[in-house]
Design a protein around this motif. Structure first.
Motif, PDB file in Angstrom:
ATOM      1  N   LEU A 335       0.950  -1.341   0.113  1.00 56.07           N
ATOM      2  CA  LEU A 335       0.205  -0.090  -0.138  1.00 56.07           C
ATOM      3  C   LEU A 335       0.824   1.703  -0.106  1.00 56.07           C
ATOM      4  N   ALA A 336       1.183   1.360   0.262  1.00 56.81           N
ATOM      5  CA  ALA A 336       3.053   2.516   0.883  1.00 56.81           C
ATOM      6  C   ALA A 336       4.229   2.832  -0.299  1.00 56.81           C
ATOM      7  N   ALA A 337       4.072   1.485  -1.189  1.00 54.59           N
ATOM      8  CA  ALA A 337       4.989   1.654  -2.445  1.00 54.59           C
ATOM      9  C   ALA A 337       3.943   2.070  -3.390  1.00 54.59           C
ATOM     10  N   GLU A 338       2.253   1.475  -3.142  1.00 53.41           N
ATOM     11  CA  GLU A 338       1.605   2.208  -3.954  1.00 53.41           C
ATOM     12  C   GLU A 338       0.862   4.228  -3.752  1.00 53.41           C
ATOM     13  N   GLY A 339       1.998   4.015  -2.789  1.00 48.94           N
ATOM     14  CA  GLY A 339       1.203   5.806  -2.525  1.00 48.94           C
ATOM     15  C   GLY A 339       0.360   5.752  -1.863  1.00 48.94           C
ATOM     16  N   ALA A 340      -0.506   4.683  -1.110  1.00 49.40           N
ATOM     17  CA  ALA A 340      -1.968   4.701  -0.975  1.00 49.40           C
ATOM     18  C   ALA A 340      -2.214   5.062   0.935  1.00 49.40           C
ATOM     19  N   LEU A 341      -1.018   4.694   1.713  1.00 44.31           N
ATOM     20  CA  LEU A 341      -0.567   4.751   3.291  1.00 44.31           C
ATOM     21  C   LEU A 341       0.243   6.004   2.920  1.00 44.31           C
ATOM     22  N   HIS A 342       0.299   6.560   4.475  1.00 48.34           N
ATOM     23  CA  HIS A 342       0.701   8.023   3.956  1.00 48.34           C
ATOM     24  C   HIS A 342       0.345   8.892   4.931  1.00 48.34           C
ATOM     25  N   VAL A 343       1.775   9.729   5.595  1.00 50.79           N
ATOM     26  CA  VAL A 343       1.331  10.761   6.662  1.00 50.79           C
ATOM     27  C   VAL A 343       0.478  12.134   6.001  1.00 50.79           C
TER      28      VAL A 343
END
Lengths: 352, 289
Positions: A335-343
């Protein structure tokens, strides 16, 4: 034998020895089971907080150990206590809750699914005479065997047998039971009657239930007999690790198997199907059900939260907990790699 | 009494075995009888262990029974539960998961990296229209306020002075002595800006990709200043069971809210070869209406 025809002393002693050995084997198994049950219950006594900090010298710094039970219950609460509903979320896995979409999902992944013989808006519309002598009538929604009717017609008398309940039935009785449960909320369909590998063509195949973690199957149960609609049927269960190692007393609070269930024929095929299907579901855990047939592995259904999340002996609770946390880690990484989980930074324009 | 009878039965059985072994002349039979005697001893030990285990099992079943309104918890019923929400269990689980990242302190979402740096922390805070310090709010020089926030909800505030703390819920109601590790002092005066600090902390936590974050404020001269956001705290309050469960429910909600970001981005959709699974496609194109 002695000259009188009575067993010789050594033969009697050997017989006695065999009897004691059998007693001992039974007792060892009973004790092992009781140990496992007590170990599970000792954990159940503890609140999740106490289960996490245990006897740490400084409980506030205790990181705790993975636990499948605690993790599975978190996800179950989220669905059953309407946490997601309040947050206006509908987990995409719920798209696969109904049987037909789940079968289409499996088919798209190249996993064999039962052939559908017909679909109807209500069970009263089923044209029984157009169907073969053996088929399974199902409601599209609902878990367990409550809405599943494997049916066999006697070609001589035309009488039907409900194979799951092992009793005679009629089209009217089956129709009424299906309709009472879901009425218009469901659709109804007939599918081919699968036969278990090397099994009696009039009996249903064993159910293989695999607990999967975002592409990684870990633990499976093979079950024979379904009590959903027939309390007189004793369910038999055998448990295996995904590599085929048989497990004893891991889920010790469940009724014990009498060992008559056949082990799956192809563990690598099950693992491969699970990796494909589970890997496409963006959730750290679910259960996938299959049938082991003469034609190979056939997908059955998918369960996001089993009605009874297994309570496991500590070793396996931790092992499956590790698998869950590793799965969640892979999911978060994706999810983070896809830009879907971040601050999430705000848009106040004058922020430096 | 039962134990005594069992002991006597065991002794009698062993005596008979010894007698058989000593009276028979067949050495093979003697060996078998000795083996039988050994196995019977093992059997007796196992019987005793089984009796102890079943006694303990019954005790725990009685202990668990009231939780479902029964005297005894049936074994088959144990699994039929949602369990209890728990702050400590939930937060520690999520920490263990993020610590599997290549940089454990940063986590998979990089939140740890953002808040490890003063500059990026300040940019994040200001971008959400939250000031870095309160308006003048006099207080002891060692005063800190720790806000335990769950993705937009404040569950616990701890106003600490001189090694003691006053614990309040998100509505600033006093919770009393709920944390064994930190002495409670109900006389600690509350900062005038506490409500604002709580609201700002809740707003910030709503934009952090974790179910839980500690927002720490400290006395700095005549006002409270933001000290840090901590997504991977070393110390986590171990509270009373009741408070742990109350915060556990907030964690459950925070967990769902954490997933809302990828959910709204479509990243949680089921995948099939070549794309995303469409549940609305007909089951079988051949028999589609």
């Amino acid at each position: 034998m002695s000259p009188s025809g009575a067993p010789a002393p050594s033969a009697k002693a050997a017989k006695r020895l065999r009897r004691v050995e059998r007693q001992l084997a039974r007792r060892r198994d009973q004790v092992e089971r009781a140990r496992a049950q007590v170990a599970i219950l000792e954990d159940e006594r503890l609140s999740p907080m106490r289960r996490t900090v245990r006897d740490a010298e400084d409980p506030e710094r205790a990181l705790g150990d993975p636990s499948y039970t605690l993790s599975a219950r978190l996800h179950r609460r989220a669905n059953t206590t309407r946490v997601y509903t309040r947050e206006r979320m509908r987990e995409p896995i719920l798209q696969l809750y109904a049987k037909l979409p789940a079968q289409r999902y499996a088919a798209l992944h190249g996993v064999r699914v039962p052939q559908v013989l017909g679909r109807w808006p209500d069970p009263g519309a089923v044209v029984w005479d157009d169907l073969p002598d053996r088929f399974v009538l199902k409601s599209n929604i609902g878990g367990g065997g409550m809405n599943v009717f494997p049916l066999v017609r006697d070609p001589g008398t035309g009488e039907w047998t409900d194979v799951l309940a092992q009793e005679r039935t009629t089209p009217e009785a089956v129709t009424a039971k299906l309709w009472d449960k879901h009425e218009k909320r469901s659709t109804y369909f007939a599918e081919e009657f699968l036969v278990g590998r090397g099994g009696d063509p009039r009996s249903v195949p064993d159910d293989i239930k695999v607990f999967c973690f975002y592409g990684e199957p870990v633990y499976m149960e093979v079950r024979r007999g379904d009590q959903s609609r027939a309390s007189h049927i004793t369910q038999q269960v055998r448990a295996f690790a995904v590599d085929g190692t048989e497990l004893h007393h891991v889920r010790a609070l469940m009724d014990a198997s009498d060992g008559d269930v056949t082990a799956p024929s192809d563990f690598p095929a099950i693992a491969e199907a699970c990796r494909r299907l589970s890997g496409g579901i963006r959730r750290p855990l679910e259960r996938l059900d299959f049938f082991d047939t003469d034609d190979g592995l056939v997908f059955g259904e998918l369960t996001q939260n089993p009605g009874r999340p297994p309570a496991l002996v500590p070793e396996w609770d931790r092992r499956m907990g590790e698998a869950y946390e590793a799965a969640y880690a892979r999911l978060l990484a994706d999810l983070a790699a896809e830009g879907a989980l971040h601050v999430d930074h705000g848009d106040r324009p004058d922020a430096p | 009494m039962l134990d005594r009878i069992r002991d006597l039965q065991g002794s009698l059985s062993r005596f008979r075995q010894r007698q058989r072994a000593s009276t028979t002349r067949d050495p093979q039979a003697k060996e078998v009888e000795r083996r039988v005697a050994d196995l019977r001893r093992e059997l007796a030990d196992l019987d005793a262990e089984k009796a102890d285990l079943l006694r303990r099992r019954r005790e725990i079943q009685r202990e668990l029974g009231p939780s479902i309104g029964r005297k005894v918890m049936p074994l088959a019923r144990v699994e039929k539960t949602n369990g209890t929400a728990s702050f400590v269990a939930g937060v520690r689980m999520m920490q263990r998961i993020h610590r599997r990242a290549e940089n454990p302190a940063h986590g998979f979402d990089g939140a740890g990296a953002v808040f490890a740096d003063r500059g990026t922390t300040e940019r994040f805070v200001l971008s959400h229209d939250v000031p870095l310090r309160t308006t003048p709010d006099e207080g002891p020089t060692d005063r800190t306020v720790v806000v335990h926030a769950f993705h937009g909800q404040v569950g616990l505030l701890e106003v600490a002075v001189g090694g003691a703390a006053r614990h309040l819920d998100g509505d600033l109601a006093d919770l009393g002595d709920v944390r064994e590790a930190v002495p409670h002092d109900g006389d600690i005066p509350l900062p005038a800006s506490l409500g604002e600090v709580a609201a700002w902390s809740a707003r910030l936590s709503d934009h952090v990709s974790r179910p839980y974050v500690q927002v720490v404020w400290r006395q700095d001269g005549d006002h409270l200043a933001l000290d840090r956001l901590d997504v991977d705290p070393d110390r986590l309050p171990v509270l009373t069971e009741e408070q742990d469960e109350r915060l556990g429910h907030l964690f459950d909600t925070g967990h769902a809210r954490m997933l809302k970001q990828p959910y709204l981005a479509g990243a949680l959709e089921n995948r099939v070869p070549g794309g995303v699974f469409d549940p609305n496609e007909p089951v079988d194109p051949a028999d589609a209406p």
